[in-house]
Structures are given as C-alpha cells and as structure tokens.
Design an enzyme around this catalytic site. Structure first.
Site, PDB file in Angstrom:
ATOM      1  CG  ASN A 138      -1.575   1.326   1.461  1.00  0.00           C
ATOM      2  OD1 ASN A 138      -2.540   1.697   0.786  1.00  0.00           O
ATOM      3  ND2 ASN A 138      -1.024   2.094   2.402  1.00  0.00           N
ATOM      4  CB  ALA A 139       4.228   2.110   1.281  1.00  0.00           C
ATOM      5  N   GLY A 140       2.695   4.091  -1.167  1.00  0.00           N
ATOM      6  CA  GLY A 140       2.853   4.589  -2.540  1.00  0.00           C
ATOM      7  C   GLY A 140       2.887   6.095  -2.611  1.00  0.00           C
ATOM      8  N   GLY A 195       0.402  16.658 -13.410  1.00  0.00           N
ATOM      9  CA  GLY A 195       1.765  16.673 -12.886  1.00  0.00           C
ATOM     10  C   GLY A 195       2.138  15.459 -12.064  1.00  0.00           C
ATOM     11  CE1 TYR A 210       1.194   7.526  -6.525  1.00  0.00           C
ATOM     12  CE2 TYR A 210      -0.400   8.413  -8.102  1.00  0.00           C
ATOM     13  CZ  TYR A 210      -0.123   7.662  -6.968  1.00  0.00           C
ATOM     14  OH  TYR A 210      -1.143   7.057  -6.277  1.00  0.00           O
ATOM     15  N   GLY A 255      -9.162   5.328  -7.316  1.00  0.00           N
ATOM     16  CA  GLY A 255      -9.426   6.660  -7.842  1.00  0.00           C
ATOM     17  C   GLY A 255      -9.232   7.686  -6.734  1.00  0.00           C
TER      18      GLY A 255
HETATM   19  N1  LIG Z   1      -5.167   9.192  -1.741  1.00  0.00           N
HETATM   20  C1  LIG Z   1      -5.592   9.047  -2.987  1.00  0.00           C
HETATM   21  O1  LIG Z   1      -6.401   9.835  -3.541  1.00  0.00           O
HETATM   22  C2  LIG Z   1      -5.084   7.881  -3.789  1.00  0.00           C
HETATM   23  C3  LIG Z   1      -5.494   7.747  -5.112  1.00  0.00           C
HETATM   24  C4  LIG Z   1      -5.059   6.673  -5.852  1.00  0.00           C
HETATM   25  C5  LIG Z   1      -4.212   5.752  -5.292  1.00  0.00           C
HETATM   26  N2  LIG Z   1      -3.789   5.907  -3.990  1.00  0.00           N
HETATM   27  C6  LIG Z   1      -2.856   4.914  -3.452  1.00  0.00           C
HETATM   28  O2  LIG Z   1      -3.325   4.462  -2.193  1.00  0.00           O
HETATM   29  C7  LIG Z   1      -2.223   4.167  -1.343  1.00  0.00           C
HETATM   30  C8  LIG Z   1      -2.403   4.852   0.010  1.00  0.00           C
HETATM   31  O3  LIG Z   1      -2.651   6.215  -0.176  1.00  0.00           O
HETATM   32  P1  LIG Z   1      -2.961   7.181   1.062  1.00  0.00           P
HETATM   33  O4  LIG Z   1      -3.602   8.383   0.496  1.00  0.00           O
HETATM   34  O5  LIG Z   1      -3.625   6.416   2.144  1.00  0.00           O
HETATM   35  O6  LIG Z   1      -1.459   7.540   1.496  1.00  0.00           O
HETATM   36  P2  LIG Z   1      -0.955   8.322   2.827  1.00  0.00           P
HETATM   37  O7  LIG Z   1       0.123   9.248   2.384  1.00  0.00           O
HETATM   38  O8  LIG Z   1      -2.093   8.877   3.603  1.00  0.00           O
HETATM   39  O9  LIG Z   1      -0.306   7.149   3.689  1.00  0.00           O
HETATM   40  C9  LIG Z   1       0.793   6.435   3.180  1.00  0.00           C
HETATM   41  C10 LIG Z   1       1.606   5.893   4.329  1.00  0.00           C
HETATM   42  O10 LIG Z   1       2.757   5.270   3.738  1.00  0.00           O
HETATM   43  C11 LIG Z   1       3.878   5.555   4.529  1.00  0.00           C
HETATM   44  N3  LIG Z   1       5.087   5.480   3.712  1.00  0.00           N
HETATM   45  C12 LIG Z   1       5.523   6.390   2.810  1.00  0.00           C
HETATM   46  N4  LIG Z   1       6.698   6.001   2.297  1.00  0.00           N
HETATM   47  C13 LIG Z   1       7.009   4.813   2.890  1.00  0.00           C
HETATM   48  C14 LIG Z   1       8.101   3.921   2.780  1.00  0.00           C
HETATM   49  N5  LIG Z   1       9.138   4.202   1.978  1.00  0.00           N
HETATM   50  N6  LIG Z   1       8.110   2.798   3.536  1.00  0.00           N
HETATM   51  C15 LIG Z   1       7.083   2.516   4.376  1.00  0.00           C
HETATM   52  N7  LIG Z   1       6.008   3.345   4.537  1.00  0.00           N
HETATM   53  C16 LIG Z   1       5.983   4.471   3.792  1.00  0.00           C
HETATM   54  C17 LIG Z   1       3.639   6.958   5.050  1.00  0.00           C
HETATM   55  O11 LIG Z   1       4.415   7.207   6.210  1.00  0.00           O
HETATM   56  C18 LIG Z   1       2.132   6.961   5.291  1.00  0.00           C
HETATM   57  O12 LIG Z   1       1.803   6.633   6.627  1.00  0.00           O
HETATM   58  C19 LIG Z   1      -0.976   4.565  -2.108  1.00  0.00           C
HETATM   59  O13 LIG Z   1      -0.408   3.441  -2.711  1.00  0.00           O
HETATM   60  C20 LIG Z   1      -1.484   5.514  -3.160  1.00  0.00           C
HETATM   61  O14 LIG Z   1      -0.676   5.494  -4.316  1.00  0.00           O
HETATM   62  C21 LIG Z   1      -4.211   6.937  -3.236  1.00  0.00           C
END
Ligand SMILES: NC(=O)c1ccc[n+]([C@@H]2O[C@H](COP(=O)([O-])OP(=O)(O)OC[C@H]3O[C@@H](n4cnc5c(N)ncnc54)[C@H](O)[C@@H]3O)[C@@H](O)[C@H]2O)c1
Length: 251
Positions: A90-92, A155, A159, A190
C-alpha cells in the site's frame, strides 16, 4: 465467507488512511497484521487501535525502498506473528508528495516515486513469495492508482511511471506464480477522501462531483476489495487490476 483466521498479513504504509483501513479490515476478518510504516508512531498507533478493537497486530517499522531494511523488517514481523501469508503493498505516497509538470522535475523527484511504487513492491514481494510458494498459499495485492493506467494533466508523470511499473510487475508475478497457490493482483484506486481538497470543503466537494458515483473513495472502499482478493474464495483471481474508483476509469 472471507474468513482470514490463522492468516498473517503485512500491510505496507499501514499507519494511516487507506493502509490503516486495510489493516483494520484484515484484522476484523481474523488475520494477524504486521502494520508497516516509515513513521514509527503511525505504525505503533495503528497496531494499537487494532488491538483495542480486539484484533491482533504488531508494528513493523521499515522503509520499503531499502531492500536490506525490508528483508530485516519482514524477518522481524514473521518472528512476531508467523510466516506472512498476505502482502498488501500500500505504501505509494512519499512524504510531502507534490504534483509537478515533468519538465520541472529532476532525478531526485523521479526516484522518489519510482523507488517507492516500483522497487518498494518488488522488494516486499521478493521477501515473502518464496515462503508463500513453499507453503502453497499466498496473496499479494498492490494498491495502485489510475495514474498508472492513463495519462493525466495533473503533474504526476513520475508517480504514474512508478505505479504503472508496479502494475506491470504484478501481472508477470501472477503468471510466474500461477499454480503455486499464490495469487497476485492490483487495485487501482481513484480519488480518495484522504488526499482531496487540502482541508478546503468546497474544493473537496468540487472534486467529488468529478467522480461518476458522486463521492470520493474511503479506506473501507479499498479494504473491502482487498479482503475479497486475499480470501481463499478468490483463489481463481490472479493477474488482475481491479478498478475501485467510483467509475472514474472504466475497463
Ligand atoms: N489518496 C488518494 O487519492 C489515492 C489515489 C489513488 C491511489 N492511492 C494509493 O493508495 C495508497 C495509500 O494512499 P494514502 O492516500 O492512504 O497515502 P498516505 O500518504 O495517507 O499514507 C501512506 C503511508 O505510507 C507511509 N510510507 C511512505 N513512504 C514509505 C516507505 N518508503 N516505507 C514505508 N512506509 C511508507 C507513510 O508514512 C504513510 O503513513 C498509495 O499506494 C497511493 O498510491 C491513493
């Protein structure tokens, strides 16, 4: 259906938002959950909230972009909870994620997104799939984004390159592991509530109107799809990218 009792899961970036929702849902289904995060406090608090709700969890603090740290972190998580049956990449989203047109980006920018979304997935998969194959059961799910599937004018080229690379890797992983009891799938999210609006309700409402179903996604929307994909019942589903996006991107 979807009973995960006896399973051990590792959720990367599980300390908040989508990842925390996934970790909590897996725990509610009966799995023991290693809650990974780069930020120690987040991992510890998310694991504590799962325990308070009656689940079993342990924090697993490591950086998924560091292959040696992943190896050590997975070994420590397995010592605490048992062999990992379920990996959720999930980390992304790197700290301080910023959107920038490609022409304004540099090498450090490219690496932040590609290291996390492609190498992070590869590192974690490498650390767990041998054991999964030996035990004859495993589930790998990567949380990805529509940015990895289509061009966008916002932008997010680096990613998109990282998430798109992760999606391609998962398809090959699925085929290489097919028949071992290990499946590999991706969820393409999304627009999620956690990212949208920058704390401004009117911006969030305008963004929500761009989603065909009329609202942004929640951690529970993502978690429900993960619970299904990691269950015994989804053993015939592999190599897929499932859109969980309110209809923003159709397939
Ligand atoms: N938020 C959105 O609108 C959205 C949209 C599409 C996809 N996503 C995907 O959903 C996932 C979660 O998104 P979110 O919004 O909950 O993210 P978020 O930023 O709220 O949380 C991500 C967590 O990952 C941790 N993290 C970051 N880098 C790390 C690393 N190198 N090692 C371990 N942990 C790490 C951070 O500390 C954070 O707690 C991601 O993969 C993101 O690409 C999110």
């Amino acid at each position: 259906m979807f009973d995960l009792s006896g399973r051990v899961a590792l959720v990367t970036g599980g300390g908040q938002n989508v990842g925390e929702g996934i970790a909590a849902a897996l725990a509610r289904q009966g799995a023991s959950v290693a809650v990974n995060d780069l930020v120690e406090e987040r991992a510890a608090q998310a694991a504590e909230r799962i325990a308070q709700a009656g689940g079993k969890a342990a924090p697993a603090v490591f950086d998924v972009t560091d292959v040696a740290a992943v190896s050590r972190g997975v070994a420590a998580a397995e010592a605490a909870l048992g062999p990992i049956d379920i990996l959720v990449n999930n980390a992304g989203v790197p700290a301080g994620m910023a959107t920038l047109p490609f022409r304004e980006t540099d090498e450090a920018h490219w690496h932040r997104y590609i290291d996390l979304n492609l190498y992070g997935v590869i590192h974690c998969a490498k650390a767990v799939v041998d054991g999964m194959c030996e035990r004859g059961f495993g589930r790998v799910v990567t949380i990805s984004s529509g940015a990895g599937q289509t061009g966008l004018p916002i932008g997010v080229a680096s990613y998109g390159a990282g998430t798109g690379g992760g999606l391609a890797f998962m398809r090959h992983l699925a085929i290489e592991l097919a028949g071992t009891g290990v499946t590999a799938n991706s969820i393409s999210l999304g627009l999620m509530e956690s990212a949208a609006g920058g704390g401004q309700p009117e911006v969030a409402e305008a963004l929500a109107r761009t989603v065909p179903v009329g609202r942004m996604g929640t951690p529970d929307d993502a978690a429900a799809a993960v619970v299904w994909l990691v269950s015994d019942e989804a053993g015939w589903v592999t190599g897929q990218t499932i859109g969980v996006n309110g209809g923003s991107l159709t397939s």
